[in-house]
Enzyme design. Structure first.
Site, PDB file in Angstrom:
ATOM      1  N   LYS A  54     -10.977  14.417  32.878  1.00  0.00           N
ATOM      2  CA  LYS A  54     -11.627  13.429  33.747  1.00  0.00           C
ATOM      3  C   LYS A  54     -11.208  13.651  35.202  1.00  0.00           C
ATOM      4  CE  LYS A  54     -11.995  10.108  29.959  1.00  0.00           C
ATOM      5  NZ  LYS A  54     -11.448   8.901  29.284  1.00  0.00           N
ATOM      6  N   GLN A  98      -6.794   4.648  29.388  1.00  0.00           N
ATOM      7  CA  GLN A  98      -7.097   5.521  28.256  1.00  0.00           C
ATOM      8  C   GLN A  98      -6.591   4.895  26.956  1.00  0.00           C
ATOM      9  OE1 GLN A  98      -9.000   8.268  28.485  1.00  0.00           O
ATOM     10  NE2 GLN A  98      -8.904   8.642  26.289  1.00  0.00           N
ATOM     11  N   ASP A 121     -15.592   2.137  32.037  1.00  0.00           N
ATOM     12  CA  ASP A 121     -15.638   2.449  30.606  1.00  0.00           C
ATOM     13  C   ASP A 121     -16.640   1.558  29.869  1.00  0.00           C
ATOM     14  OD1 ASP A 121     -14.197   4.585  29.590  1.00  0.00           O
ATOM     15  OD2 ASP A 121     -12.283   3.516  29.633  1.00  0.00           O
TER      16      ASP A 121
HETATM   17  N1  GUN Z   1     -10.414   6.798  23.972  1.00  0.00           N
HETATM   18  C1  GUN Z   1     -11.418   7.422  23.310  1.00  0.00           C
HETATM   19  N2  GUN Z   1     -12.544   7.374  24.028  1.00  0.00           N
HETATM   20  C2  GUN Z   1     -12.257   6.716  25.162  1.00  0.00           C
HETATM   21  C3  GUN Z   1     -13.021   6.359  26.311  1.00  0.00           C
HETATM   22  O1  GUN Z   1     -14.219   6.614  26.424  1.00  0.00           O
HETATM   23  N3  GUN Z   1     -12.352   5.689  27.293  1.00  0.00           N
HETATM   24  C4  GUN Z   1     -11.033   5.353  27.182  1.00  0.00           C
HETATM   25  N4  GUN Z   1     -10.478   4.678  28.175  1.00  0.00           N
HETATM   26  N5  GUN Z   1     -10.305   5.672  26.127  1.00  0.00           N
HETATM   27  C5  GUN Z   1     -10.919   6.342  25.131  1.00  0.00           C
END
Ligand code: GUN
Length: 295
Positions: A54, A98, A121
């Site tokens: 990211k 995350q 998100d």
């Molecule tokens: N863990 C698995 N997928 C995601 C996501 O799209 N965003 C976040 N913050 N954590 C995750």
């Protein structure tokens, strides 16, 4: 059947290019460059990789990014303090925490502490609720990425039977919600199957579109798929592989060699949904930076 790949890697690369051009324009006009912050707790291998990707993608597009790290023993209180700080930081347009988080921290409490206007998100109940009733909102990245992939390949969805395998809050449930929406892509008859479903195989055999998000390697086999179906594989399980430098490879939820010959379109793993997920988070960050959804 001669199948076509839903190439997420190529599609995401194209979207990245489009966004980089837009950011260059914003800069040239003296505007503010979108800023994404990411909170990473602990050292889970998958999470480390996702967050690193990211941050890297932000740089490639021209966004500003900040990575905030904590050890796995961070308290919920300390994490909440950081969330509030980011909520109130005018330079930060959007941020993510995350997941998964260590057991002693309530993920739901953290998610609900995030200002929904910075929740790129799309996990906050306000964004989930607005999505469910078709209002402008941040749509979570994996479902948004899948919709974009279907759109860019002009996959017909109206009136089709879409089977979603899995009912997680971050993929299965929002995916089903979006595919039933009166929109394109959407307008489907949607069936959601999960670990307790009794007739999962029969449902899959009737599906025009199957979206598999179970996290069970090679779950979907050839006998479960109708000729000409569109199959989207959301699985990314790390399975041990001594022939790889990393010691593992990514396995999808679809037994590709069996299923692909029956499909009209199928997404590979890797190079399918994964790159689309990251690029969709970038799209949300751009929208947050432009205040395109919430003022
Ligand atoms: N863990 C698995 N997928 C995601 C996501 O799209 N965003 C976040 N913050 N954590 C995750």
């Amino acid at each position: 059947m001669e199948y076509k790949l839903l190439d997420g890697k190529a599609t995401a690369a194209q979207m990245k290019q489009e966004m980089a051009e837009e950011v260059a324009q914003i800069k040239a006009n003296g505007g503010k460059v979108p800023h994404l912050a990411a909170i990473l707790v602990g050292h889970d291998g998958g999470s480390e990789t996702y967050v690193a990707n990211k941050v890297k993608t932000c740089e490639e597009i021209g966004f500003k990014s900040s990575l905030i790290r904590y050890e796995a023993d961070v308290t919920e209180e300390e994490l909440l303090r950081k969330v509030h700080e980011l909520n109130n930081d005018p330079d930060v347009d959007g941020f993510i925490v995350q997941l998964p988080l260590p057991k002693h921290i309530s993920e739901q409490k953290i998610i609900e502490a995030i200002d929904y206007r910075k929740d790129v998100d799309g996990f906050h109940p306000i964004n989930v609720g607005r999505m469910a009733i078709g209002l402008p909102c941040f749509v979570s990245a994996t479902p948004a990425g899948i919709l974009e992939l279907l759109k860019r390949y002009n996959i017909e969805t109206q009136g089709k039977h879409c089977v979603v395998l899995g009912r997680s809050n971050i993929v299965g449930k929002p995916m089903a919600t979006l595919m039933v929406q009166k929109a394109y892509p959407g307008d489907c008859t949607v069936t959601v199957c999960h670990s307790r479903s009794k007739n999962l195989k029969e449902m899959c055999r009737q599906a025009d579109i199957i979206i598999v998000a179970l996290g069970v390697p090679e779950f979907l086999t050839g006998d479960m798929v109708k000729e000409g179906a569109v199959v989207v594989d959301v699985g990314t399980t790390r399975v041990p592989d001594a022939t790889r430098k990393s010691g593992f490879r990514l396995s999808g939820d679809v037994k590709f060699d069996e299923v692909a010959p029956k499909c009209s379109y199928i997404s590979p793993v890797p190079g399918g949904v994964g790159p689309m997920t990251i690029i969709s988070l970038m799209r949300n960050t751009l929208l947050a930076g432009k205040k395109a959804i919430y003022k």
